[in-house]
Design a protein around this motif. Structure first.
Motif, mmCIF file in Angstrom:
data_model
loop_
_atom_site.group_PDB
_atom_site.id
_atom_site.type_symbol
_atom_site.label_atom_id
_atom_site.label_comp_id
_atom_site.label_asym_id
_atom_site.label_seq_id
_atom_site.Cartn_x
_atom_site.Cartn_y
_atom_site.Cartn_z
ATOM 1 N N THR A 121 0.829 -1.194 0.000
ATOM 2 C CA THR A 121 0.000 0.000 0.000
ATOM 3 C C THR A 121 0.873 1.257 0.000
ATOM 4 O O THR A 121 0.566 2.251 -0.663
ATOM 5 C CB THR A 121 -0.932 -0.008 1.222
ATOM 6 N N ASP A 150 -5.592 -1.159 -5.214
ATOM 7 C CA ASP A 150 -5.052 -1.757 -3.989
ATOM 8 C C ASP A 150 -5.971 -2.875 -3.509
ATOM 9 O O ASP A 150 -6.944 -2.628 -2.814
ATOM 10 C CB ASP A 150 -4.896 -0.686 -2.906
ATOM 11 N N GLU A 151 -5.677 -4.079 -3.887
ATOM 12 C CA GLU A 151 -6.476 -5.254 -3.534
ATOM 13 C C GLU A 151 -7.967 -4.997 -3.694
ATOM 14 O O GLU A 151 -8.740 -5.166 -2.765
ATOM 15 C CB GLU A 151 -6.202 -5.673 -2.084
HETATM 16 MG MG MG Z 1 -2.197 -2.859 2.008
#
Ligand code: MG
Ligand code: ATP
Lengths: 244, 271
Positions: free
Chosen positions: A49, A153-154
């Motif tokens: 992240t 992000d995911e």
């Molecule tokens: Mg993360």
């Protein structure tokens, strides 16, 4: 000849807190070409992240440089739709923020929504949509300002397995047909393999690029990829590298 | 989710009916309890188990209110107290939200002012009574000031904690869109604090009554609080009880209005 659109050169990032410092990334280098879909996998907490925040320019590296050409669209793990706004107003949020209030901008965002199956839900509130649809709305919000690079992000990890496969499929189609550059962060090895042109494997914290692989699939479609013979080969290889 | 009422099952109908019945029962019991309390009160004073001079009684309260009404002072006193309470309430809410916004905006300001707010919160405001009289005299201004003082800290603390609790990921999202702090405030922080704002209003209403009545105890020449103090001093318990009852009704009414407002806003917010 492909043009580079994002480049990390020897990037180090250190978080400072009262308790001490955490080196989240060290001497991290890689680049992304225009139109490329790059997936980044790495152990949890390794600094993925952080890497996206650096790419988006939300944080400055402690050392090294991050160079980019073009604008960013950021998509998070959960959809983060504002529950008090309709889907249309949610999708147009980045336009409001960037003060792109001209009607043609709005029309473009609406068009995207209609094109990708949210046309009937423009006046609905996020609470009335299923998880998969909400995530699709979040992607269209990300695309509304026509960014050059998508930072994901995911974005699927909060969805259940079935929805996840479908949404991955949708998102892949949307991103490829809009010809966007994408940088996808994920925990999920098979997700990385089914979506990306190239996969970067990060080390444990502090994050560095341990391996880079250009995937050799003839098809782009995620579900079809999962059926290909070399899918499991890639899976095993990446799994091994991730657990080194 | 919307349900089509014409299409619901029998079982659902019985469920709804039963619910309705239960609501009716609860209301009947509530009113019954009130009637019982008033009845017992009246009775014990009539048969002489309690001295109505000390305890008053429902009939005497009724008579007192009627005579207040006849000499025209009933609505005068209600009006005075209501005006002071509402003014204090409004000022406390507006000012409190403003201060909370400023504290949210500047971390430095917040950290600097934190101990002051804590002390002000802990301080029994009535201790400032003499100061307030000297600064503002014995009129309504002093009472409004007292009301604001009692209410504002709660407003500040309540709203500040709501502002600070704003979803970090949503802030990150807005920042990634290039939002300014002002935009984050307007598009995210304020709308997501709406529910807290309403619950703050409910608390602030109560605080406003405490403030205004306390203020009238110390300084006033009119108002329900004044009637209560005056009644106590001249040992007219009927007057004390009458004013207290009216106060109960007014406070309940104001709370009810806020609850209505809440319903309207919540209905609007998440359809
Ligand atoms: Mg993360
Ligand atoms: N604001 C912060 N202050 C201090 N340390 C932080 C902060 N944010 C992250 N860290 C630390 O930096 C490291 C990397 O965090 P980051 O969130 O980038 O990892 P991640 O790979 O995204 O993790 P996950 O797989 O859980 O999403 C972690 O050890 C984390 O504890």
């Amino acid at each position: 000849m492909k043009k580079e659109i994002l480049r990390f050169s020897d990037v180090t990032y250190i978080y400072h807190t009262v308790r001490g410092e955490t080196i989240a990334a060290q001497d991290l280098s890689f680049s992304v070409d225009e139109g490329e879909f790059v997936a980044i996998i790495g152990p949890s907490g390794c600094g993925k992240t952080t890497l996206l925040s650096l790419a988006a320019g939300l944080m400055k590296p402690s050392a090294g440089t991050v160079e980019s050409r073009g604008s960013f669209g950021y998509m998070l793990q959960r959809d983060e739709l504002f529950p008090w706004r309709t889907i249309e107003k949610n999708i147009c949020l980045p336009l409001e923020i960037k003060r792109q209030t001209a009607p043609e901008h709005r029309a473009r965002a609406r068009e995207l929504a209609v094109k990708y199956g949210l046309g009937d839900f423009l006046d609905s509130y996020p609470g009335q949509l299923s998880g998969g649809m909400r995530q699709r709305a979040a992607l269209i919000r990300t695309l509304a300002t026509d960014p050059d690079i998508l930072l994901l992000d995911e974005p699927f990890s909060a969805l259940d397995y079935q929805t996840r496969l479908n949404v991955t499929e949708d998102v892949s189609e949307i991103i490829r047909s809009e010809q966007k550059t994408a940088l996808l962060i994920t925990h999920d090895i098979s997700e990385a393999i089914s979506l990306a042109d190239r996969v970067l494997v990060l080390t444990r914290r502090p994050a560095r690029v341990a391996h880079t692989h250009t995937l050799d699939f003839e098809v782009g479609n995620p579900l079809k990829r999962r059926e290909q013979a070399n899918f499991s080969g890639w899976f095993e290889r990446l799994w091994r590298e991730l657990n080194e | 989710m919307k349900h089509n009422l014409t299409e619901c099952s029998d079982e659902h109908m019985t469920f709804l009916k039963r619910r309705k019945k239960r609501r009716a029962l609860i209301w009947a019991l509530r009113l019954g309890l009130l009637a019982l309390l008033l009845g017992v009160w009246e009775l014990v004073t009539r048969v002489g188990w309690a001295d109505p001079f000390l305890t008053s009684s429902p009939s005497r309260i009724g008579a007192t209110i009627a005579s207040l009404y006849r000499d025209g002072s009933l609505f005068y006193h209600i009006g005075v107290t209501l005006a002071e309470t509402l003014a204090g309430f409004a000022i406390a809410v507006v000012l409190g939200c403003g201060v909370a916004l400023a504290l949210w905006w500047s971390d430095l300001l917040r950290e600097v002012l934190e101990p002051y707010i804590v002390v002000l919160n802990a301080l029994p405001k009535i201790a400032l009574g003499p100061l307030i009289i000297i600064w503002f005299g014995t009129g309504s201004t002093a009472i409004v000031f007292m009301t604001v003082l009692v209410g504002i800290i709660v407003c500040i603390l309540h709203m500040l904690s709501a502002f600070i609790a704003t979803d970090k990921n949503k802030i990150l999202l807005l920042r990634s869109m290039g939002a300014t702090k002002w935009q984050i405030l307007r598009k995210l922080v304020i709308p997501s604090s709406l529910a807290s704002f309403i619950s703050m209003l409910k608390v602030a209403v109560g605080m406003a009554w405490i403030g205004s009545i306390m203020g009238e105890y110390i300084v006033s020449r009119a108002g329900l609080g004044y009637l209560i103090v005056y009644g106590g001093q001249v040992f007219k318990l009927d007057l004390v009880m009458s004013a207290t009852c009216i106060l109960c009704l007014l406070a309940a009414g104001m709370y009810f209005l806020v609850a209505l407002l809440e319903k309207a806003i919540v209905k609007n917010a998440d359809r």
